[in-house]
Design a protein around this motif. Sequence first.
Motif, PDB file in Angstrom:
ATOM      1  N   VAL A  66       0.552  -0.824  -0.034  1.00  0.00           N
ATOM      2  CA  VAL A  66       0.135  -0.321   0.120  1.00  0.00           C
ATOM      3  C   VAL A  66       0.527   1.115  -0.119  1.00  0.00           C
ATOM      4  CG1 VAL A  66      -2.010  -1.223   1.082  1.00  0.00           C
ATOM      5  CG2 VAL A  66      -0.152   0.351   2.768  1.00  0.00           C
ATOM      6  N   ALA A  67      -0.325   2.787  -0.460  1.00  0.00           N
ATOM      7  CA  ALA A  67       0.663   3.589   0.056  1.00  0.00           C
ATOM      8  C   ALA A  67       0.103   4.516   0.449  1.00  0.00           C
ATOM      9  CB  ALA A  67       1.786   3.995  -1.470  1.00  0.00           C
ATOM     10  N   VAL A  68       1.055   5.385   1.115  1.00  0.00           N
ATOM     11  CA  VAL A  68       0.465   6.940   1.020  1.00  0.00           C
ATOM     12  C   VAL A  68       1.095   8.200   0.817  1.00  0.00           C
ATOM     13  CG1 VAL A  68      -0.433   8.242   3.204  1.00  0.00           C
ATOM     14  CG2 VAL A  68       0.278   5.871   3.650  1.00  0.00           C
ATOM     15  N   ASN A  69      -0.094   8.926   0.211  1.00  0.00           N
ATOM     16  CA  ASN A  69      -0.457  10.241  -1.391  1.00  0.00           C
ATOM     17  C   ASN A  69      -0.448  11.640  -0.527  1.00  0.00           C
ATOM     18  OD1 ASN A  69       0.526   7.324  -3.207  1.00  0.00           O
ATOM     19  ND2 ASN A  69      -1.109   7.754  -3.130  1.00  0.00           N
ATOM     20  N   VAL A  70       0.529  12.649  -0.564  1.00  0.00           N
ATOM     21  CA  VAL A  70       0.449  13.862  -0.471  1.00  0.00           C
ATOM     22  C   VAL A  70       1.086  14.385  -1.515  1.00  0.00           C
ATOM     23  CG1 VAL A  70       0.442  15.579   1.345  1.00  0.00           C
ATOM     24  CG2 VAL A  70       0.050  12.461   2.327  1.00  0.00           C
ATOM     25  N   ALA A  71       0.341  15.310  -2.198  1.00  0.00           N
ATOM     26  CA  ALA A  71       1.033  15.982  -2.864  1.00  0.00           C
ATOM     27  C   ALA A  71       0.151  17.750  -3.547  1.00  0.00           C
ATOM     28  CB  ALA A  71       0.903  15.430  -4.767  1.00  0.00           C
ATOM     29  N   LEU A  72       1.363  18.203  -3.808  1.00  0.00           N
ATOM     30  CA  LEU A  72       0.872  19.955  -3.411  1.00  0.00           C
ATOM     31  C   LEU A  72       0.840  20.173  -4.943  1.00  0.00           C
ATOM     32  CD1 LEU A  72       0.425  22.858  -3.021  1.00  0.00           C
ATOM     33  CD2 LEU A  72       2.711  23.150  -2.907  1.00  0.00           C
ATOM     34  N   ARG A  73      -0.770  19.990  -5.492  1.00  0.00           N
ATOM     35  CA  ARG A  73      -0.917  20.324  -6.794  1.00  0.00           C
ATOM     36  C   ARG A  73       0.443  21.279  -7.236  1.00  0.00           C
ATOM     37  NH1 ARG A  73      -5.686  19.074 -10.550  1.00  0.00           N
ATOM     38  NH2 ARG A  73      -6.386  19.018  -8.457  1.00  0.00           N
ATOM     39  N   ASP A  74       1.510  20.467  -8.666  1.00  0.00           N
ATOM     40  CA  ASP A  74       2.814  21.324  -9.452  1.00  0.00           C
ATOM     41  C   ASP A  74       3.391  21.689  -8.395  1.00  0.00           C
ATOM     42  OD1 ASP A  74       1.157  20.918 -12.012  1.00  0.00           O
ATOM     43  OD2 ASP A  74       0.047  23.220 -11.364  1.00  0.00           O
ATOM     44  N   GLY A  75       3.669  21.046  -7.177  1.00  0.00           N
ATOM     45  CA  GLY A  75       4.175  21.355  -6.530  1.00  0.00           C
ATOM     46  C   GLY A  75       5.407  20.317  -5.449  1.00  0.00           C
ATOM     47  N   ALA A  76       5.575  20.043  -4.510  1.00  0.00           N
ATOM     48  CA  ALA A  76       6.004  18.768  -3.572  1.00  0.00           C
ATOM     49  C   ALA A  76       5.308  18.036  -3.381  1.00  0.00           C
ATOM     50  CB  ALA A  76       6.735  19.234  -1.873  1.00  0.00           C
ATOM     51  N   ALA A  77       5.626  16.705  -3.386  1.00  0.00           N
ATOM     52  CA  ALA A  77       5.122  15.692  -2.849  1.00  0.00           C
ATOM     53  C   ALA A  77       5.903  14.651  -2.076  1.00  0.00           C
ATOM     54  CB  ALA A  77       4.531  15.367  -4.546  1.00  0.00           C
ATOM     55  N   ALA A  78       5.399  13.196  -1.391  1.00  0.00           N
ATOM     56  CA  ALA A  78       5.071  12.386  -1.025  1.00  0.00           C
ATOM     57  C   ALA A  78       4.707  10.809  -1.309  1.00  0.00           C
ATOM     58  CB  ALA A  78       5.689  12.575   1.075  1.00  0.00           C
ATOM     59  N   VAL A  79       5.168   9.789  -1.517  1.00  0.00           N
ATOM     60  CA  VAL A  79       4.770   8.372  -1.203  1.00  0.00           C
ATOM     61  C   VAL A  79       4.725   8.072   0.012  1.00  0.00           C
ATOM     62  CG1 VAL A  79       4.311   6.853  -2.593  1.00  0.00           C
ATOM     63  CG2 VAL A  79       5.055   8.984  -3.305  1.00  0.00           C
ATOM     64  N   ALA A  80       4.533   7.572   0.741  1.00  0.00           N
ATOM     65  CA  ALA A  80       5.152   6.704   2.357  1.00  0.00           C
ATOM     66  C   ALA A  80       4.758   5.512   2.045  1.00  0.00           C
ATOM     67  CB  ALA A  80       4.680   7.873   4.038  1.00  0.00           C
ATOM     68  N   ASP A  81       5.415   4.194   2.520  1.00  0.00           N
ATOM     69  CA  ASP A  81       5.192   3.021   2.795  1.00  0.00           C
ATOM     70  C   ASP A  81       5.081   2.534   4.063  1.00  0.00           C
ATOM     71  OD1 ASP A  81       5.379  -0.107   2.849  1.00  0.00           O
ATOM     72  OD2 ASP A  81       7.026   0.231   0.714  1.00  0.00           O
ATOM     73  N   PRO A  82       3.734   2.712   4.141  1.00  0.00           N
ATOM     74  CA  PRO A  82       3.656   2.545   6.266  1.00  0.00           C
ATOM     75  C   PRO A  82       4.456   1.411   6.588  1.00  0.00           C
ATOM     76  CG  PRO A  82       2.162   3.033   4.762  1.00  0.00           C
ATOM     77  CD  PRO A  82       2.927   2.230   3.296  1.00  0.00           C
ATOM     78  N   PHE A  83       5.202   0.020   5.555  1.00  0.00           N
ATOM     79  CA  PHE A  83       5.601  -1.172   5.793  1.00  0.00           C
ATOM     80  C   PHE A  83       7.219  -1.303   6.272  1.00  0.00           C
ATOM     81  CE2 PHE A  83       1.323  -2.068   5.310  1.00  0.00           C
ATOM     82  CZ  PHE A  83       0.675  -2.441   7.215  1.00  0.00           C
ATOM     83  N   SER A  84       7.547  -0.369   5.246  1.00  0.00           N
ATOM     84  CA  SER A  84       9.005   0.095   4.946  1.00  0.00           C
ATOM     85  C   SER A  84      10.144   0.910   5.937  1.00  0.00           C
ATOM     86  CB  SER A  84       9.383  -0.490   3.496  1.00  0.00           C
ATOM     87  OG  SER A  84       9.060   1.023   2.523  1.00  0.00           O
ATOM     88  N   GLY A  85       8.781   1.700   5.696  1.00  0.00           N
ATOM     89  CA  GLY A  85       9.374   2.730   6.750  1.00  0.00           C
ATOM     90  C   GLY A  85      10.295   3.591   5.430  1.00  0.00           C
ATOM     91  N   GLU A  86       9.563   3.648   4.366  1.00  0.00           N
ATOM     92  CA  GLU A  86      10.043   4.197   3.109  1.00  0.00           C
ATOM     93  C   GLU A  86       9.629   5.568   2.926  1.00  0.00           C
ATOM     94  OE1 GLU A  86      13.142   1.953   0.488  1.00  0.00           O
ATOM     95  OE2 GLU A  86      11.541   0.953   0.484  1.00  0.00           O
ATOM     96  N   VAL A  87      10.297   6.929   2.583  1.00  0.00           N
ATOM     97  CA  VAL A  87       9.312   8.157   2.044  1.00  0.00           C
ATOM     98  C   VAL A  87       9.996   8.161   1.130  1.00  0.00           C
ATOM     99  CG1 VAL A  87       7.912  10.035   2.336  1.00  0.00           C
ATOM    100  CG2 VAL A  87       8.342   8.454   4.549  1.00  0.00           C
ATOM    101  N   PHE A  88       9.583   8.636  -0.369  1.00  0.00           N
ATOM    102  CA  PHE A  88       9.625   8.968  -1.521  1.00  0.00           C
ATOM    103  C   PHE A  88       9.309   9.750  -1.930  1.00  0.00           C
ATOM    104  CE2 PHE A  88       8.989   4.214  -1.555  1.00  0.00           C
ATOM    105  CZ  PHE A  88      10.451   3.998  -1.741  1.00  0.00           C
ATOM    106  N   PHE A  89      10.470  10.683  -2.350  1.00  0.00           N
ATOM    107  CA  PHE A  89       9.601  12.513  -1.918  1.00  0.00           C
ATOM    108  C   PHE A  89      10.082  13.818  -2.798  1.00  0.00           C
ATOM    109  CE2 PHE A  89      13.007  12.486   0.727  1.00  0.00           C
ATOM    110  CZ  PHE A  89      13.790  14.269   0.855  1.00  0.00           C
ATOM    111  N   THR A  90       9.989  14.483  -3.084  1.00  0.00           N
ATOM    112  CA  THR A  90      10.412  15.251  -4.018  1.00  0.00           C
ATOM    113  C   THR A  90       9.992  16.760  -4.166  1.00  0.00           C
ATOM    114  OG1 THR A  90      10.161  16.652  -6.351  1.00  0.00           O
ATOM    115  CG2 THR A  90       8.132  14.920  -5.697  1.00  0.00           C
ATOM    116  N   ASP A  91      11.326  18.432  -3.919  1.00  0.00           N
ATOM    117  CA  ASP A  91      10.448  19.372  -3.041  1.00  0.00           C
ATOM    118  C   ASP A  91       9.742  19.890  -4.592  1.00  0.00           C
ATOM    119  OD1 ASP A  91      12.965  19.275  -5.043  1.00  0.00           O
ATOM    120  OD2 ASP A  91      14.045  20.306  -3.482  1.00  0.00           O
ATOM    121  N   GLY A  92      10.197  19.157  -5.800  1.00  0.00           N
ATOM    122  CA  GLY A  92       9.818  19.674  -7.117  1.00  0.00           C
ATOM    123  C   GLY A  92      10.521  19.460  -7.938  1.00  0.00           C
ATOM    124  N   ASP A  93      11.760  18.922  -8.016  1.00  0.00           N
ATOM    125  CA  ASP A  93      12.878  19.810  -8.729  1.00  0.00           C
ATOM    126  C   ASP A  93      13.011  18.520  -8.459  1.00  0.00           C
ATOM    127  OD1 ASP A  93      12.676  22.590  -9.480  1.00  0.00           O
ATOM    128  OD2 ASP A  93      13.401  22.924  -7.154  1.00  0.00           O
TER     129      ASP A  93
END
Length: 264
Positions: A103-130
Amino acid sequence: MIDSNVSSDDAAVAIAGARAGADVVRGMYGRRLDRIDKGAGDFATAADVEAERTILGVIRAARPDDAVLGEEGGRHGATDAVRQWLVDPLCGTLNYAVGTMLVAVNVALRDGAAAVADPFSGEVFFTDGDAAWVRRDGADDAPLTPTPATRLVDVNLDPPFPNAPGFRAVDLLAHPEFVDRFRPRVVSTTLALAWVAAGRRAAYVTDGGDLSGSVHFAAGIAVCRAAGCIVTGIDGAPIGEAGRGLVAAADEETHGLLMSMMRS
């Protein structure tokens, strides 16, 4: 929650929201949860609702003037807000409901920063937009580096199929060249999009319409783009109002191969 004395940038808000939602999802895992029917076989659980409520609290505390569009609760905030956050609190609800930790938890600012969290691995994949990184507990942030080396292509086979019969994802899996060059995977969550950015998948393919403003896909698309992936619709056109589905590939060659197969 965000400590405003440490950081108040949008990437920090996205990460904090995704992590807070992931904590809820992980904490409620394995319980017998009530299901909220959405029709056509789709449903949410109490974990979806609670995770979204928690994420909304993080965003409201850090960005009170921003609007939020949530998968479960719809739109929150002023209708004339300049900025909008897109929240999918638990992508892969069916996986979760049957005890599968994909599963994933997705949070994104439209046309900006975003993060995808894996609740079970503890990883967070993210961007500041660049640029894009992965954060693991106790380790430094590592840049995301897409590569086609795995030859694994994740294909979303869930309905609806708005571009059929011209495009059917299942037909791609039977294409002789696909069988020769790639190996299919069906994770059934947009966590696989983050895996393309991280080099764990060569590509991700899904049917659909315009997915650029989708609570399900916005965060993964943002992370892929920032990592340097090739991201288009299934017709090769840019994602936008007239968009058709999504192809996110680690490199130009992989993208080109998939496009040629889908067109044939």
